[in-house]
Design a protein around this motif. Structure first.
Motif, PDB file in Angstrom:
ATOM      1  N   THR A 152       0.824  -1.194   0.000  1.00 37.85           N
ATOM      2  CA  THR A 152       0.000   0.000   0.000  1.00 37.85           C
ATOM      3  C   THR A 152       0.859   1.245   0.000  1.00 37.85           C
ATOM      4  OG1 THR A 152      -0.150  -0.130   2.412  1.00 37.85           O
ATOM      5  CG2 THR A 152      -1.950  -1.089   1.142  1.00 37.85           C
TER       6      THR A 152
ATOM      7  N   THR B 102      -1.315   8.468  -5.958  1.00 37.65           N
ATOM      8  CA  THR B 102      -2.359   9.303  -5.384  1.00 37.65           C
ATOM      9  C   THR B 102      -1.894  10.729  -5.288  1.00 37.65           C
ATOM     10  OG1 THR B 102      -1.612   8.905  -3.127  1.00 37.65           O
ATOM     11  CG2 THR B 102      -3.209   7.360  -4.034  1.00 37.65           C
TER      12      THR B 102
ATOM     13  N   HIS C 174     -17.737   8.478  -5.288  1.00 34.57           N
ATOM     14  CA  HIS C 174     -17.811   7.687  -4.064  1.00 34.57           C
ATOM     15  C   HIS C 174     -16.965   8.409  -3.018  1.00 34.57           C
ATOM     16  CE1 HIS C 174     -19.661   4.581  -6.492  1.00 34.57           C
ATOM     17  NE2 HIS C 174     -18.654   4.675  -7.330  1.00 34.57           N
TER      18      HIS C 174
ATOM     19  N   GLU D 123      -8.272   2.036   7.968  1.00 32.48           N
ATOM     20  CA  GLU D 123      -8.728   0.765   7.396  1.00 32.48           C
ATOM     21  C   GLU D 123     -10.234   0.779   7.148  1.00 32.48           C
ATOM     22  OE1 GLU D 123      -7.504  -2.482   9.777  1.00 32.48           O
ATOM     23  OE2 GLU D 123      -5.366  -2.252   9.324  1.00 32.48           O
TER      24      GLU D 123
ATOM     25  N   ALA E  24     -10.872   2.985   4.107  1.00 33.43           N
ATOM     26  CA  ALA E  24     -10.455   2.319   2.866  1.00 33.43           C
ATOM     27  C   ALA E  24     -11.415   1.196   2.485  1.00 33.43           C
ATOM     28  CB  ALA E  24      -9.034   1.783   3.019  1.00 33.43           C
ATOM     29  N   ALA E  25     -12.013   0.541   3.490  1.00 31.19           N
ATOM     30  CA  ALA E  25     -12.926  -0.573   3.216  1.00 31.19           C
ATOM     31  C   ALA E  25     -14.163  -0.125   2.454  1.00 31.19           C
ATOM     32  CB  ALA E  25     -13.338  -1.244   4.531  1.00 31.19           C
ATOM     33  N   LEU E  26     -14.481   1.174   2.531  1.00 31.91           N
ATOM     34  CA  LEU E  26     -15.636   1.709   1.808  1.00 31.91           C
ATOM     35  C   LEU E  26     -15.323   1.940   0.330  1.00 31.91           C
ATOM     36  CD1 LEU E  26     -16.850   4.283   4.494  1.00 31.91           C
ATOM     37  CD2 LEU E  26     -17.916   2.092   3.908  1.00 31.91           C
ATOM     38  N   LYS E  27     -14.047   1.828  -0.016  1.00 31.57           N
ATOM     39  CA  LYS E  27     -13.577   2.010  -1.397  1.00 31.57           C
ATOM     40  C   LYS E  27     -13.984   3.365  -1.992  1.00 31.57           C
ATOM     41  CE  LYS E  27     -13.679  -2.983  -2.343  1.00 31.57           C
ATOM     42  NZ  LYS E  27     -12.278  -3.144  -1.923  1.00 31.57           N
ATOM     43  N   PRO E  28     -13.717   4.447  -1.289  1.00 31.86           N
ATOM     44  CA  PRO E  28     -14.037   5.761  -1.850  1.00 31.86           C
ATOM     45  C   PRO E  28     -13.033   6.156  -2.931  1.00 31.86           C
ATOM     46  CG  PRO E  28     -12.861   6.024   0.210  1.00 31.86           C
ATOM     47  CD  PRO E  28     -13.099   4.540   0.038  1.00 31.86           C
ATOM     48  N   ASP E  29     -13.489   6.973  -3.859  1.00 33.42           N
ATOM     49  CA  ASP E  29     -12.527   7.526  -4.815  1.00 33.42           C
ATOM     50  C   ASP E  29     -12.080   8.914  -4.385  1.00 33.42           C
ATOM     51  OD1 ASP E  29     -14.819   8.947  -5.449  1.00 33.42           O
ATOM     52  OD2 ASP E  29     -15.142   7.932  -7.366  1.00 33.42           O
TER      53      ASP E  29
ATOM     54  N   ALA F 129      -2.837   4.226   1.601  1.00 29.81           N
ATOM     55  CA  ALA F 129      -3.878   3.222   1.341  1.00 29.81           C
ATOM     56  C   ALA F 129      -4.425   3.344  -0.073  1.00 29.81           C
ATOM     57  CB  ALA F 129      -5.000   3.385   2.358  1.00 29.81           C
TER      58      ALA F 129
ATOM     59  N   LEU G  88      -5.663   6.166  -1.554  1.00 24.96           N
ATOM     60  CA  LEU G  88      -6.842   7.024  -1.631  1.00 24.96           C
ATOM     61  C   LEU G  88      -6.468   8.461  -1.978  1.00 24.96           C
ATOM     62  CD1 LEU G  88      -8.684   5.734   1.561  1.00 24.96           C
ATOM     63  CD2 LEU G  88      -9.065   5.046  -0.813  1.00 24.96           C
TER      64      LEU G  88
END
Length: 310
Positions: free
Chosen positions: A33, A40, A56, A105, A108-113, A131, A133
């Motif tokens: 990561t 990013t 997102h 964590e 990041a689990a929500l997978k936002p852009d 991560a 993001l």
């Protein structure tokens, strides 16, 4: 809700309620990561035109949350922090994330852009980048131009450029109308803005101080020797200054015109005897989003009421 000390309030409630204080160690990020961080970027005014629209979004800033919904990007918000309580639609989103102690964590689990934060004093941006993001950071505004810039930037990163421009234009028009509707004093009147009942206040250098300045009001803190723009005044100094207005941003903690009048030596102050002690919304006064128009309207109303009473 437990009352905060000023140091906490300034960092967490008064101006930067969800700036992203992160007590989680950054050292547990994996090499994989960490390598993704190179792809990013922190999105700011220089890069908003070069990134695709974010669909997102996770917002860890109550102010930015209000901005996002106001420009029509609410449907693109996945989740908000636990201090984002407006508009009501924001509470329909998952809102158990902490902006004060963010869990990278969980975010990041929500997978936002895109992750939206306010000021970053603890390296949260670096952890989010590690991560993989993207991050948009909107520090506490120091001027109205800052407010408008942040709204326009969020419009650019969410694909709501026209909506953001329309919001800024409406805010400017409404603010001008409220200021024009208020009587302009021949000589500056004074005010005391109370952050909490230990007498922390603001100077004219703050963003909220600039709001009062638009009405020809001057903070009594500016007549004191202070070492901060959020100084703690003494009861004696406030009584001696005898302000024309008092604005209580701690009404949610039980303060009111009645409790102020009951303080030793305060009952005879001009603001108290003239009925010019005004309870204001702490959220609106501590955020720099679209609802600052409502705050300006409240000051305008107080000015008009005082003029009628006078």
């Amino acid at each position: 809700m437990k009352r905060m000390t000023l140091s906490a309030a300034l960092a967490a409630v008064v101006l930067i309620a969800a700036c992203g204080d992160d007590n989680q160690a950054a050292g547990d990020t994996s090499a994989a990561t960490a390598g993704a961080a190179s792809t990013t970027q922190v999105i700011d005014a220089a890069t908003t035109s070069t990134v695709p629209a974010a669909n997102h979004i996770v917002s860890l800033s109550p102010t930015a949350t209000e901005m996002l919904f106001a420009i029509g990007a609410g449907d693109q918000v996945l989740a908000v922090d636990d201090q984002s309580n407006y508009p009501p639609e924001a509470l329909e989103k998952p809102h158990d994330l902490s902006g004060l102690e963010p869990n990278v964590e969980a975010i990041a689990a929500l997978k936002p852009d895109l992750v939206v934060i306010a000021d970053d004093f603890t390296g949260l941006t670096e952890q989010l980048e590690a991560a993989g993001l993207k991050v948009w950071s909107g520090p506490a505004a120091t001027s109205f131009d800052n407010v408008y810039e942040q709204i326009e930037q969020l419009g650019a990163v969410t694909g709501h450029v026209a909506d953001a421009a329309a919001l800024v234009s409406k805010m400017q028009t409404d603010i001008a109308a409220e200021v024009k509707a208020a009587p302009q004093p021949a000589q500056p009147l004074t005010y005391y803005h109370e952050l909490d009942n230990t007498y922390y206040s603001v100077t004219e250098n703050t963003f909220i101080g600039q709001v009062y300045s638009m009405f020809g009001l001057r903070s009594i803190a500016d007549f004191q020797e202070v070492d901060s723009d959020y100084p703690q005044l003494s009861a004696e100094a406030i009584i001696s200054a005898d302000p024309d207005f008092m604005f209580l941003a701690d009404g949610g903690f039980g303060e009111s015109p009645e409790t102020v009048a009951a303080r030793p030596g305060w009952g005879s102050l001009k603001a108290v005897t003239n009925g010019d002690v005004v309870v204001v919304d702490a959220d609106i006064s501590s955020r720099w989003g679209p609802r600052i128009v409502d705050y300006i309207a409240a000051v305008s109303d107080a000015m008009n009421k005082a003029a009628v009473a006078g």
